[in-house]
Design a protein around this motif. Structure first.
Motif, PDB file in Angstrom:
ATOM      1  N   LEU A  12       0.818  -1.210   0.000  1.00 60.49           N
ATOM      2  CA  LEU A  12       0.000   0.000   0.000  1.00 60.49           C
ATOM      3  C   LEU A  12       0.853   1.261   0.000  1.00 60.49           C
ATOM      4  CD1 LEU A  12      -2.854  -1.033   2.466  1.00 60.49           C
ATOM      5  CD2 LEU A  12      -3.073  -0.578   0.012  1.00 60.49           C
ATOM      6  N   ARG A  13       1.923   1.266   0.778  1.00 56.44           N
ATOM      7  CA  ARG A  13       2.813   2.446   0.811  1.00 56.44           C
ATOM      8  C   ARG A  13       3.488   2.658  -0.542  1.00 56.44           C
ATOM      9  NH1 ARG A  13       0.642   5.238   4.685  1.00 56.44           N
ATOM     10  NH2 ARG A  13       0.857   4.295   6.722  1.00 56.44           N
ATOM     11  N   LEU A  14       3.904   1.568  -1.191  1.00 59.17           N
ATOM     12  CA  LEU A  14       4.499   1.715  -2.524  1.00 59.17           C
ATOM     13  C   LEU A  14       3.470   2.230  -3.522  1.00 59.17           C
ATOM     14  CD1 LEU A  14       6.794  -1.424  -2.799  1.00 59.17           C
ATOM     15  CD2 LEU A  14       7.507   0.960  -2.737  1.00 59.17           C
ATOM     16  N   ALA A  61       8.284   8.170   4.403  1.00 62.32           N
ATOM     17  CA  ALA A  61       8.625   8.098   5.828  1.00 62.32           C
ATOM     18  C   ALA A  61       8.100   6.830   6.482  1.00 62.32           C
ATOM     19  CB  ALA A  61       8.079   9.324   6.552  1.00 62.32           C
ATOM     20  N   LEU A  62       6.957   6.325   6.018  1.00 59.22           N
ATOM     21  CA  LEU A  62       6.336   5.167   6.666  1.00 59.22           C
ATOM     22  C   LEU A  62       6.361   3.917   5.801  1.00 59.22           C
ATOM     23  CD1 LEU A  62       3.300   6.961   8.299  1.00 59.22           C
ATOM     24  CD2 LEU A  62       5.438   6.286   9.370  1.00 59.22           C
ATOM     25  N   LEU A  63       7.291   3.850   4.885  1.00 61.08           N
ATOM     26  CA  LEU A  63       7.371   2.702   3.992  1.00 61.08           C
ATOM     27  C   LEU A  63       7.738   1.416   4.740  1.00 61.08           C
ATOM     28  CD1 LEU A  63       7.168   1.788   1.049  1.00 61.08           C
ATOM     29  CD2 LEU A  63       9.573   2.348   0.787  1.00 61.08           C
ATOM     30  N   ALA A  64       8.657   1.515   5.667  1.00 55.94           N
ATOM     31  CA  ALA A  64       9.074   0.333   6.434  1.00 55.94           C
ATOM     32  C   ALA A  64       7.955  -0.084   7.394  1.00 55.94           C
ATOM     33  CB  ALA A  64      10.345   0.635   7.215  1.00 55.94           C
ATOM     34  N   PHE A  70       1.919   1.761  11.800  1.00 57.64           N
ATOM     35  CA  PHE A  70       0.488   1.493  11.729  1.00 57.64           C
ATOM     36  C   PHE A  70      -0.319   2.492  12.564  1.00 57.64           C
ATOM     37  CE2 PHE A  70       2.352  -2.557  10.516  1.00 57.64           C
ATOM     38  CZ  PHE A  70       1.580  -2.880   9.411  1.00 57.64           C
ATOM     39  N   TRP A  71       0.330   3.168  13.503  1.00 56.61           N
ATOM     40  CA  TRP A  71      -0.368   4.146  14.330  1.00 56.61           C
ATOM     41  C   TRP A  71      -0.675   5.426  13.554  1.00 56.61           C
ATOM     42  CZ3 TRP A  71       3.539   3.647  18.913  1.00 56.61           C
ATOM     43  CH2 TRP A  71       3.400   2.390  19.494  1.00 56.61           C
ATOM     44  N   ALA A  72      -0.170   5.543  12.371  1.00 61.53           N
ATOM     45  CA  ALA A  72      -0.372   6.749  11.565  1.00 61.53           C
ATOM     46  C   ALA A  72      -1.664   6.701  10.764  1.00 61.53           C
ATOM     47  CB  ALA A  72       0.822   6.933  10.628  1.00 61.53           C
ATOM     48  N   PHE A  73      -2.554   5.772  11.109  1.00 58.09           N
ATOM     49  CA  PHE A  73      -3.777   5.655  10.324  1.00 58.09           C
ATOM     50  C   PHE A  73      -4.645   6.917  10.339  1.00 58.09           C
ATOM     51  CE2 PHE A  73      -5.435   4.157  14.363  1.00 58.09           C
ATOM     52  CZ  PHE A  73      -6.740   4.619  14.374  1.00 58.09           C
ATOM     53  N   PRO A  74      -4.621   7.764  11.395  1.00 65.21           N
ATOM     54  CA  PRO A  74      -5.385   9.018  11.278  1.00 65.21           C
ATOM     55  C   PRO A  74      -4.853   9.923  10.154  1.00 65.21           C
ATOM     56  CG  PRO A  74      -4.968   8.545  13.576  1.00 65.21           C
ATOM     57  CD  PRO A  74      -4.140   7.574  12.772  1.00 65.21           C
ATOM     58  N   MET A  75      -3.537   9.936   9.984  1.00 63.31           N
ATOM     59  CA  MET A  75      -2.960  10.728   8.889  1.00 63.31           C
ATOM     60  C   MET A  75      -3.324  10.109   7.532  1.00 63.31           C
ATOM     61  SD  MET A  75      -1.386  13.447   8.245  1.00 63.31           S
ATOM     62  CE  MET A  75      -0.518  14.238   6.907  1.00 63.31           C
ATOM     63  N   ASP A  76      -3.382   8.779   7.475  1.00 63.49           N
ATOM     64  CA  ASP A  76      -3.838   8.124   6.244  1.00 63.49           C
ATOM     65  C   ASP A  76      -5.260   8.565   5.909  1.00 63.49           C
ATOM     66  OD1 ASP A  76      -1.646   6.485   5.420  1.00 63.49           O
ATOM     67  OD2 ASP A  76      -2.085   5.120   7.082  1.00 63.49           O
ATOM     68  N   MET A 142      -6.060   7.935  -3.640  1.00 61.82           N
ATOM     69  CA  MET A 142      -7.154   8.053  -2.694  1.00 61.82           C
ATOM     70  C   MET A 142      -7.526   6.682  -2.118  1.00 61.82           C
ATOM     71  SD  MET A 142     -10.990   9.493  -3.472  1.00 61.82           S
ATOM     72  CE  MET A 142     -11.277   8.290  -4.753  1.00 61.82           C
ATOM     73  N   ILE A 143      -7.680   5.693  -2.974  1.00 57.91           N
ATOM     74  CA  ILE A 143      -8.046   4.343  -2.539  1.00 57.91           C
ATOM     75  C   ILE A 143      -6.926   3.725  -1.699  1.00 57.91           C
ATOM     76  CG2 ILE A 143      -8.585   2.005  -3.351  1.00 57.91           C
ATOM     77  CD1 ILE A 143     -10.856   4.102  -3.623  1.00 57.91           C
ATOM     78  N   ALA A 144      -5.679   3.951  -2.080  1.00 59.71           N
ATOM     79  CA  ALA A 144      -4.550   3.395  -1.323  1.00 59.71           C
ATOM     80  C   ALA A 144      -4.499   3.966   0.089  1.00 59.71           C
ATOM     81  CB  ALA A 144      -3.235   3.666  -2.063  1.00 59.71           C
ATOM     82  N   PHE A 145      -4.756   5.256   0.239  1.00 59.74           N
ATOM     83  CA  PHE A 145      -4.746   5.850   1.578  1.00 59.74           C
ATOM     84  C   PHE A 145      -5.933   5.381   2.409  1.00 59.74           C
ATOM     85  CE2 PHE A 145      -1.574   8.791  -0.132  1.00 59.74           C
ATOM     86  CZ  PHE A 145      -0.670   8.772   0.912  1.00 59.74           C
TER      87      PHE A 145
END
Length: 169
Positions: A12-14, A61-64, A70-76, A142-145
């Motif tokens: 998903l990040r890629l 920044a969050l590729l790894a 995974f805690w960054a889901f609000p930013m996603d 949009m769908i990936a985020f």
């Protein structure tokens, strides 16, 4: 956190990174040609560049697949909303390549690109391809985020559930 979850996260990040870089590149090239042609800048295109830039940095920044990624889901979720707005702005601005806005605003871009490619300065319809590419990759970003936000929320919910079970027994 399993191997499948980590693989899905990286995929998903890629996907986010590739989509946002493609949109960023096409829109930046467009703005370059508009500046060379003396045209004004449209706020919708600037918004698209901002959304693509932020998305590119965030995806890098969050590729790894670290636990904290995974805690960054609000930013996603925020970036999903930004891409939804960008896609909507792009789609409603010019529903097809024969719209007046397309030929008046994008003329410096398309005429310059056409002139560069065959030297005769004629206006061509080849500009529809990059515009449709921007729309397609905006939708994909949009769908990936959205998918990444859902994955992050699921991973976090499972982690909290596991901690509650350990605390009880």
């Amino acid at each position: 956190m399993g191997v499948v979850t980590k693989a899905l996260h990286v995929t998903l990040r890629l996907w986010q990174l590739i989509s946002s870089v493609i949109v960023l590149g096409i829109l930046a090239r467009f703005l370059h040609y508009v500046a060379r042609g003396g045209g004004g800048r449209d706020g919708r295109v600037i918004y698209g560049i901002i959304a693509a830039s932020i998305s590119t940095l965030f995806a890098l920044a969050l590729l790894a697949p670290f636990k904290w990624a995974f805690w960054a889901f609000p930013m996603d979720l925020i970036l999903f909303i930004m891409w939804l707005i960008a896609f909507s702005l792009f789609a409603t601005r010019a529903r097809n390549c024969s719209a007046g806005w397309f030929f008046s605003y994008w003329r410096p871009y398309w005429s310059e690109a056409w002139e560069d490619s065959n030297g005769d300065g004629q206006q061509g319809t080849s500009g529809c391809g990059p515009w449709r590419t921007v729309l397609a990759f905006s939708f994909m970003a949009m769908i990936a985020f959205l998918a990444s936000a859902i994955l992050g929320a699921i991973v976090l919910a499972r982690r909290l559930q596991k901690k509650r079970r350990e605390k009880r027994g």
